[in-house]
Each structure stands twice: as structure tokens, then as C-alpha cells.
Design a protein around this motif. Structure first.
Motif, mmCIF file in Angstrom:
data_model
loop_
_atom_site.group_PDB
_atom_site.id
_atom_site.type_symbol
_atom_site.label_atom_id
_atom_site.label_comp_id
_atom_site.label_asym_id
_atom_site.label_seq_id
_atom_site.Cartn_x
_atom_site.Cartn_y
_atom_site.Cartn_z
ATOM 1 N N GLY A 48 0.489 14.102 2.380
ATOM 2 C CA GLY A 48 0.954 13.537 1.112
ATOM 3 C C GLY A 48 1.210 12.045 1.222
ATOM 4 N N MET A 49 1.888 11.634 2.289
ATOM 5 C CA MET A 49 2.193 10.211 2.477
ATOM 6 C C MET A 49 0.912 9.395 2.586
ATOM 7 N N ILE A 50 -0.048 9.903 3.401
ATOM 8 C CA ILE A 50 -1.297 9.165 3.587
ATOM 9 C C ILE A 50 -2.041 9.077 2.254
ATOM 10 N N GLY A 51 -2.024 10.201 1.514
ATOM 11 C CA GLY A 51 -2.660 10.193 0.210
ATOM 12 C C GLY A 51 -2.038 9.143 -0.700
ATOM 13 N N PHE A 52 -0.713 9.032 -0.638
ATOM 14 C CA PHE A 52 -0.026 8.033 -1.447
ATOM 15 C C PHE A 52 -0.481 6.624 -1.056
ATOM 16 N N PHE A 53 -0.596 6.389 0.254
ATOM 17 C CA PHE A 53 -1.006 5.056 0.705
ATOM 18 C C PHE A 53 -2.421 4.731 0.234
ATOM 19 N N ILE A 54 -3.297 5.745 0.251
ATOM 20 C CA ILE A 54 -4.674 5.517 -0.216
ATOM 21 C C ILE A 54 -4.663 5.200 -1.718
ATOM 22 N N TRP A 55 -3.836 5.936 -2.437
ATOM 23 C CA TRP A 55 -3.723 5.729 -3.883
ATOM 24 C C TRP A 55 -3.260 4.294 -4.162
ATOM 25 N N VAL A 56 -2.241 3.846 -3.407
ATOM 26 C CA VAL A 56 -1.747 2.483 -3.582
ATOM 27 C C VAL A 56 -2.867 1.492 -3.322
ATOM 28 N N ARG A 57 -3.675 1.771 -2.270
ATOM 29 C CA ARG A 57 -4.750 0.839 -1.942
ATOM 30 C C ARG A 57 -5.759 0.746 -3.076
ATOM 31 N N GLY A 58 -6.001 1.872 -3.730
ATOM 32 C CA GLY A 58 -6.974 1.854 -4.810
ATOM 33 C C GLY A 58 -6.432 1.256 -6.093
ATOM 34 N N THR A 59 -5.112 1.053 -6.176
ATOM 35 C CA THR A 59 -4.504 0.667 -7.444
ATOM 36 C C THR A 59 -4.047 -0.782 -7.483
ATOM 37 N N LEU A 60 -3.362 -1.238 -6.432
ATOM 38 C CA LEU A 60 -2.693 -2.534 -6.508
ATOM 39 C C LEU A 60 -3.589 -3.658 -6.019
ATOM 40 N N LEU A 61 -3.280 -4.878 -6.505
ATOM 41 C CA LEU A 61 -4.048 -6.051 -6.108
ATOM 42 C C LEU A 61 -3.398 -6.711 -4.902
ATOM 43 N N ARG A 62 -4.193 -7.472 -4.177
ATOM 44 C CA ARG A 62 -3.708 -8.111 -2.964
ATOM 45 C C ARG A 62 -2.778 -9.275 -3.300
ATOM 46 N N LEU A 63 -1.722 -9.462 -2.477
ATOM 47 C CA LEU A 63 -0.802 -10.577 -2.690
ATOM 48 C C LEU A 63 -1.311 -11.827 -1.986
ATOM 49 N N ARG A 64 -0.769 -12.990 -2.413
ATOM 50 C CA ARG A 64 -1.042 -14.233 -1.705
ATOM 51 C C ARG A 64 -0.038 -14.354 -0.575
ATOM 52 N N ILE A 65 -0.337 -15.206 0.439
ATOM 53 C CA ILE A 65 0.525 -15.228 1.612
ATOM 54 C C ILE A 65 1.921 -15.725 1.267
ATOM 55 N N ASP A 66 2.035 -16.703 0.331
ATOM 56 C CA ASP A 66 3.380 -17.186 0.004
ATOM 57 C C ASP A 66 4.153 -16.142 -0.796
ATOM 58 N N GLN A 67 3.430 -15.394 -1.652
ATOM 59 C CA GLN A 67 4.098 -14.314 -2.384
ATOM 60 C C GLN A 67 4.596 -13.255 -1.421
ATOM 61 N N LEU A 68 3.778 -13.009 -0.406
ATOM 62 C CA LEU A 68 4.112 -11.971 0.572
ATOM 63 C C LEU A 68 5.391 -12.309 1.324
ATOM 64 N N THR A 69 5.483 -13.546 1.841
ATOM 65 C CA THR A 69 6.675 -13.881 2.615
ATOM 66 C C THR A 69 7.875 -14.048 1.692
ATOM 67 N N ARG A 70 7.644 -14.548 0.463
ATOM 68 C CA ARG A 70 8.787 -14.666 -0.448
ATOM 69 C C ARG A 70 9.340 -13.286 -0.770
ATOM 70 N N LEU A 71 8.447 -12.340 -1.021
ATOM 71 C CA LEU A 71 8.892 -10.978 -1.315
ATOM 72 C C LEU A 71 9.757 -10.452 -0.174
#
Lengths: 420, 172, 103
Positions: free
Chosen positions: A331-354
Motif C-alpha cells: 500500500g505504501m509503495i503504491g501510494f508513492f507511485i501514485w504521488v509520482r504520477g500526480t505531483l510536479l517536481r519542485l525547484r531546488i530553492d522551493q525544496l530547501t525552503r519547504l
């Protein structure tokens, strides 16, 4: 040891004891001096076999699921040759399920290119060590009631110590390639992994605080039981546990370089990050280590938030505990795959700020929340409701305030498209 | 038990000596990580499980990264300056001094009648006991360490941060 | 030779390796690493005396090593930040050439 003794004595259902009985039956066949060694070797081989196969089928599941999410079919051609099962059909496609084995053969037979200027030894050591380190973390996960490879008193500390060693291999891979882009990408990857290690650990600490133990076995055991006979006592069903689980999920995604945090090897923007100079089987080893890391982190998340190997409802208790663990893992792995198919990639500054402005403060507040929760352990009746409300307020309040503060002047985003 | 200790000692000392005599700083740092991991293994051998994993987490996970970043930020990754007479002279003097200290220490260790000669069973110290000790008698030291770590974190950021940094958003 | 003596010999030799490195090498990072090694050698002694000492239940050696590791981490962070700051101003981290304050 007591659980093991109980299992062998037979106070548990047969299926629960089956793996241990099988192992002991095999160990008994061998001469006494080698028994302890064989005992541990069987554990290692079992982990390698089960999670090696799990890795193989995760790749095919990911490709097929991503395909469906993107409106295509995914790999569905690779089957078995004609002579294998049914002799009268020309070819069995088996829904493409044997794709991972074909991929393995391809990776093994590809040419292994080492750059002329590379540091040969480190270039070779990096993929070997990354797989070794990522496998080390499996040693302390409780896969079932009696199935813990190594029972350590400070298991969580071990998990993070072994997990943090993989950062070294990222550096080794980037530096040994003698390619400035590899090196820069390795530094970026390290910056990401190091920034998200702190929130990962901080999201786990509340569980340690409430369970009062660093041992994964104790933490899984502490989540047994049901309220009103249906709601399990899993940590995720408490306000602090729910917040901690969400923080853990985000940090785990970033820690294992999964989308939307897959900047280190963003296929469409960089070549392959610090893995640019790797090919063939060495590249496959890095790939494998990434999935092992993801699986181990999912296993940790299951153990500390989702009740470990505990059954979700009492009447399903006859299903062996390791089956529940594997189901939750899928279930967890399935969730991670789902997230990969859904969300867009962050920029590096957004990533560290988050990480530093949002997740770390929230994780610290959540630690306070867990402290409150464990201090008010003996509140009952109406006070129990008050406890829930206060705890939920500590979760939701800072989330809303911090989110609004950080988003001020940023959201909503405006998109400008080229017009003809 | 003793054989394992001797093997560990050879690993620790060997990797330390080779690491500190290499000319390539990255190789030295990575070999020192092996040395630190060996020391963690020694703690595990001595039964101090918690300390061993703490050593692994802090040295292998954190300090090694800081060292490697420092090596790259000061562009020492591929430095190879010729060895001059001064450095040889200093090396020999250091070797003499270090050898003298080693001789004195080894003599002292071998010459002292140590009261504990028969090793008992490995003492068990659970994480709960360590936690009770830390939060009980040693709580002041724990707080001081917390303050020290915070101050050194801030100090390191202030020291290493570049002055007049322009963030990309300021340039818009 | 008892295991305790072996542990003490290991830590003395490790201390001397760190000492030689700190004195002989001209690179500031390696000098810092030598100092780290000397700290580690001291930690080995604490653990050895805890293991073979008269009163292991108290766990004093273990606690001391935990504090020592924390201090070592702080030392490494500040030391390497200093090295980076020196490099930015002097463009070198060879200790022999950082002599601006020499009379």
C-alpha cells in the motif's frame, strides 16, 4: 526472546510460526558448530530473496501504474518463451510480468563504461557500498510478530546511522566520475538528503517519546489493541501521529529522491545527476539501492505509525502478521507511485525552503504535541475529548498560520502561456 | 574475543595511518570514515551499543559530510604541491615527538598493574538506563551540550556564510 | 596481556597517529582531522575503562563518550567553518602561509 519461545512452544497459530519452524528444521540438519552461522545466513538470504523479488515487482508495478496514470498501457509484452508452459501457444505475454528479469539481463550484458579520468576504485566502490548500506537498514524492521532479523535495544538509532551512510556513496559516485556536472549534481543531492534527514528524524522522535522505547519491536507492540473494538491503537489515529505521519511521508519522499523531490536525477532536466557516468549493472545497482531505501523507509513508517504487523480489525487476527506487514508495504509503495504520477517536481530553492521553514518547525511543534499527549495519558471521559481537541489544535493551528505566512505574496501562482 | 579486538585495532590503526599520510584529501577523508566506522565497531565489541550507533550517526553520517564539503569548498580535491625540505623536516620532527609520546604511553600502559585482569561478562546498559542517567544526574550537562551545539551551529553559519550574498530573488 | 591493556594500547597508538598528523601536515583540514582522531582515542579509553572497570552499571563512561561525541561534532563544524572563512580571505589553507599576524 520471549516471543520467540512462545512461538516455538506453539501458543500461536501455525501460520504465524511457520517461517521460524522452517528455519529451525533446516538448521537442525547441520552439524552443531555451524548452526549459529547458518541461522543468521538463512535470515540474510530470506531478506535478500524476498526484498530482491519485491524490488523486481515494484519496478514493473511502478511502470504499469505510471502508464495507467498517463493514459498508456506500460510494458505488457515481455513473457516467457514458447516451450516453457503451454507448448501450443507461440508466446505467453503474462501481462509483461517478466519485464524486470529481462531488464536485469539487459543491465548485466550492457557494456560497463568507466571514464578514463575517473578514480577507478571509488567509481567501483560507490555502487557496491550503496546497495550494502541500503540493505543494512532492513536488519531492524519487525516484519512480523516473531520476524525481526536483529533485535536491538536502540534499533531506531541504528536505522538512521545505517541510512545516513548512503550519503557517502552519493558523494563517492559524484566525485569519482571526475565530471563537473556529476560533482555539482552530487552536491545538490547531498544538500537535499541532508536537509531532509533532520525532519525525518524529528517526525520519528514523537513516537519514541510516547512509546518510551527506541526498539522497533516495542514500538510495534505498543500499537496493539482496539478502541470500541474497531479503531486500532495505531499512532496514525492520534492527532500528533497523523501530523507526524504526513511529515514523515514528505521527508521520506525527499530522502529517497522520489518525485516530487527527484531533483538529483530529474530525467527531463539533467542527464542523470551524479549517476551520469555510470552505465550497465552499476547504474542498475544504484537504482536498486534507491528502491531498497524506499522500501526500508516505508517499512519504518509502517512500524512506527501504521501499527507495524498488527491487524487493522480484530476479526482478521487469524491472518499471519507478516502478511499484514507486506500488505501495508504494498500500500505504501503504491501510494508513492501514485504521488509520482500526480505531483510536479519542485525547484531546488522551493525544496530547501519547504524543509527549513515549514517542515522542521512543524515537526518541532509536533514534538511538543506528543509531550502533551504523553503527559495527559490518564485523562478519561470528557477530559479525553478535551485532550483530543487541544492536541488537534496544536497540529492544525501552526499548520494554517505558518502556511499562510509563507504563502503571503507567493500564491496564487499565475501562469503565462505563449499565445499564437 | 581478543582476536576480534586485535583485528579491529589493526583495521582502525591501519586506516588512520594511511588516511593521514595520503596526499589526496578526499581519499584521506573517506579512509578516515572507515577508521571511524572501525571505532564504532570497537564500541559494539565492548557492548556499548548506543554509543556505537551514535558514533556511526555523528561521524559517518554528519562529520564526514562536513569534512568532504569543506575539502571541496576550499578546492583541495586534487591538490598536489611538491614536498619541500621544510615539510620533510617537520615530518621527521613530528615523528620523533609522536614516537616519544607513544613510547611513554605504551610504557605506562604496560608498566601499570591494572586491578581488573579477568574480564567479566559484557555489562548490559539499556537505552532506558542511559536516558534515566541523562535526564537525572547529568541533566545539567545535557542542557549545556544543547546550548553548545546551538551556539556552534550559529557560529559555523556566521563564519562560513559569505558576506553580501545576493539571493536570486533580489535580482529580479 | 589483558584485553583492557590491548584497548589502552590501541587508544595510545591512535592518539599518537593523530598527534603526528596534527604536527606534521600543513593542510588545515588534515590537522583538524588529526585532532578529531585524538578525541576518538580518548573516547576509546572511556569505553575500555567502563567495560573493565569496577562499576559498569553506572554507565559513566558511556555518558561521557556521548557528551564527547557531541562536543566533537560542534568542534568539527566550527573548525571547518573557520577553515572555509580563512580560505575565502587567504585563498589557501596551508598553515605555513597563513602568517599575516606574524611580526
Amino acid at each position: 526472546m520471549s516471543a520467540y519461545a512462545m512461538a516455538v512452544a506453539g501458543s500461536e497459530p501455525f501460520l504465524e510460526r511457520a517461517p521460524l519452524l522452517l528455519r529451525d528444521a533446516f538448521v537442525q540438519l547441520l552439524p552443531a558448530p555451524t548452526q549459529w552461522l547458518v541461522h543468521h545466513l538463512i535470515t540474510i538470504v530470506a531478506i535478500l530473496a524476498v526484498f530482491g523479488l519485491f524490488f523486481a515487482f515494484t519496478t514493473i508495478a511502478e511502470r504499469k501504474l505510471l502508464g495507467r496514470l498517463q493514459n498508456r498501457r506500460g510494458p505488457n509484452r515481455t513473457g516467457v518463451p514458447q516451450f516453457s508452459i503451454l507448448p501450443w501457444r507461440f508466446k505467453h505475454t503474462l501481462f509483461g510480468l517478466s519485464q524486470p528479469f529481462a531488464d536485469a539481463v539487459k543491465a548485466l550484458t550492457k557494456e560497463d563504461i568507466v571514464p578514463a579520468a575517473a578514480d577507478k576504485l571509488l567509481h567501483f566502490l560507490a555502487p557496491v557500498l550503496v546497495v550494502a548500506f541500503s540493505l543494512l537498514t532492513f536488519a531492524v524492521l519487525p516484519f512480523g510478530r516473531n520476524l525481526i532479523p536483529v533485535e536491538l535495544d536502540s534499533a531506531l538509532l541504528y536505522f538512521f546511522a545505517a541510512g545516513s551512510a548512503t550519503e557517502l556513496t552519493i558523494f563517492m559516485a559524484g566525485w569519482a566520475s571526475r565530471n563537473k556536472y556529476s560533482l555539482l549534481a552530487a552536491m545538490r543531492a547531498l544538500a537535499q538528503v541532508i536537509s531532509y534527514e533532520l525532519p525525518l528524524m524529528l517526525s520519528v522522535v514523537p513516537v519514541v517519546l510516547v512509546a518510551g522505547s527506541l526498539s522497533t519491536r516495542e514500538i510495534a507492540l505498543a500499537q496493539g489493541g482496539w478502541t470500541f473494538g474497531i479503531i486500532p491503537h495505531w499512532n496514525v489515529f492520534t492527532p500528533w501521529g497523523f501530523a507526524g505521519f504526513l511529515l514523515f511521508l514528505v521527508a521520506a519522499l525527499a530522502e529517497s529522491n522520489r518525485s516530487p523531490f527527484d531533483l538529483p536525477e530529474a530525467e527531463s532536466e539533467l542527464v542523470a545527476g551524479h549517476l551520469t557516468e555510470y552505465s550497465g549493472f552499476k547504474y542498475a545497482l544504484f537504482f536498486m539501492a534507491e528502491y531498497f531505501g524506499l522500501t526500508a523507509l516505508s517499512g519504518l513508517g509502517i512500524t512506527i505509525f501504521l501499527g507495524g504487523w498488527q491487524a487493522p480489525v480484530p476479526f482478521l487476527g487469524f491472518v499471519p502478521s507478516y502478511a499484514w506487514f507486506m500488505l501495508k508495504l504494498v500500500g505504501m509503495i503504491g501510494f508513492f507511485i501514485w504521488v509520482r504520477g500526480t505531483l510536479l517536481r519542485l525547484r531546488i530553492d522551493q525544496l530547501t525552503r519547504l524543509a527549513w521553514q515549514f517542515i522542521v518547525p512543524l515537526a518541532l511543534i509536533n514534538l511538543l504535541n506528543a509531550a502533551f499527549w504523553s503527559l495527559t495519558r490518564d485523562w478519561t471521559g470528557a477530559l479525553q475529548l478535551v485532550r483530543w481537541v487541544i492536541s488537534a489544535a496544536i497540529v492544525v493551528g501552526p499548520f494554517v498560520l505558518l502556511g499562510r505566512k509563507l504563502n503571503a505574496g507567493r500564491a496564487p501562482r499565475t501562469y503565462r502561456y505563449a499565445t499564437s | 574475543m581478543t582476536l576480534a579486538l586485535i583485528l579491529l585495532s589493526v583495521l582502525i590503526l591501519g586506516s588512520a595511518i594511511v588516511a593521514l599520510s595520503l596526499r589526496n584529501l578526499i581519499h584521506s577523508a573517506l579512509l578516515l570514515v572507515a577508521c571511524w566506522a572501525g571505532i564504532a565497531a570497537f564500541y559494539l565489541w565492548a557492548g556499548a551499543e548506543f554509543v556505537a550507533f551514535a558514533q556511526g550517526l555523528v561521524y559517518v553520517g554528519a562529520i564526514s559530510m562536513v569534512v568532504l564539503f569543506a575539502v571541496l569548498l576550499t578546492r583541495q580535491g586534487t591538490a598536489s604541491e611538491p614536498l619541500g625540505f621544510a615539510s620533510w623536516q617537520r615530518f621527521i620532527l613530528a615523528l620523533v615527538a609522536g614516537g616519544g609520546v607513544a613510547g611513554i604511553l605504551v610504557g605506562a600502559v604496560l608498566g601499570t598493574p591494572l586491578t581488573v585482569t579477568t574480564p567479566g561478562p559484557v555489562p548490559v546498559l539499556t537505552v532506558k538506563q542511559i536516558g534515566a542517567q541523562l535526564m537525572g544526574p547529568h541533566v545539567v550537562a545535557l542542557l549545556v551540550v544543547g546550548i553548545l551545539l546551538t551556539v556552534s551551529l550559529l557560529g559555523a553559519v556566521v563564519l562560513a556564510a559569505e558576506e553580501n550574498v545576493k539571493s536570486p530573488e533580489d535580482e529580479v | 596481556m589483558s584485553p583492557l591493556q590491548l584497548c589502552l594500547l590501541l587508544s595510545s597508538l591512535l592518539f599518537c597517529v593523530g598527534l603526528v598528523a596534527a604536527m606534521a601536515r600543513s593542510n588545515a583540514i588534515l590537522v583538524l582531522l588529526g585532532v578529531e582522531l585524538m578525541l576518538n582515542a580518548a573516547n576509546i579509553n572511556f569505553i575500555a575503562f567502563w567495560r573493565y572497570g569496577p562499576n559498569p552499571e553506572a554507565g559513566t563512561g558511556v555518558l561521557f563518550v556521548l557528551f564527547s561525541i557531541a562536543v566533537a561534532a560542534a568542534e568539527a563544524a566550527v573548525g571547518l567553518a573557520l577553515v572555509i572563512a580563512v580560505y575565502r580571505h587567504q585563498k589557501t589553507i596551508r598553515l605555513a602561509s597563513i602568517n599575516r599576524l606574524k611580526g
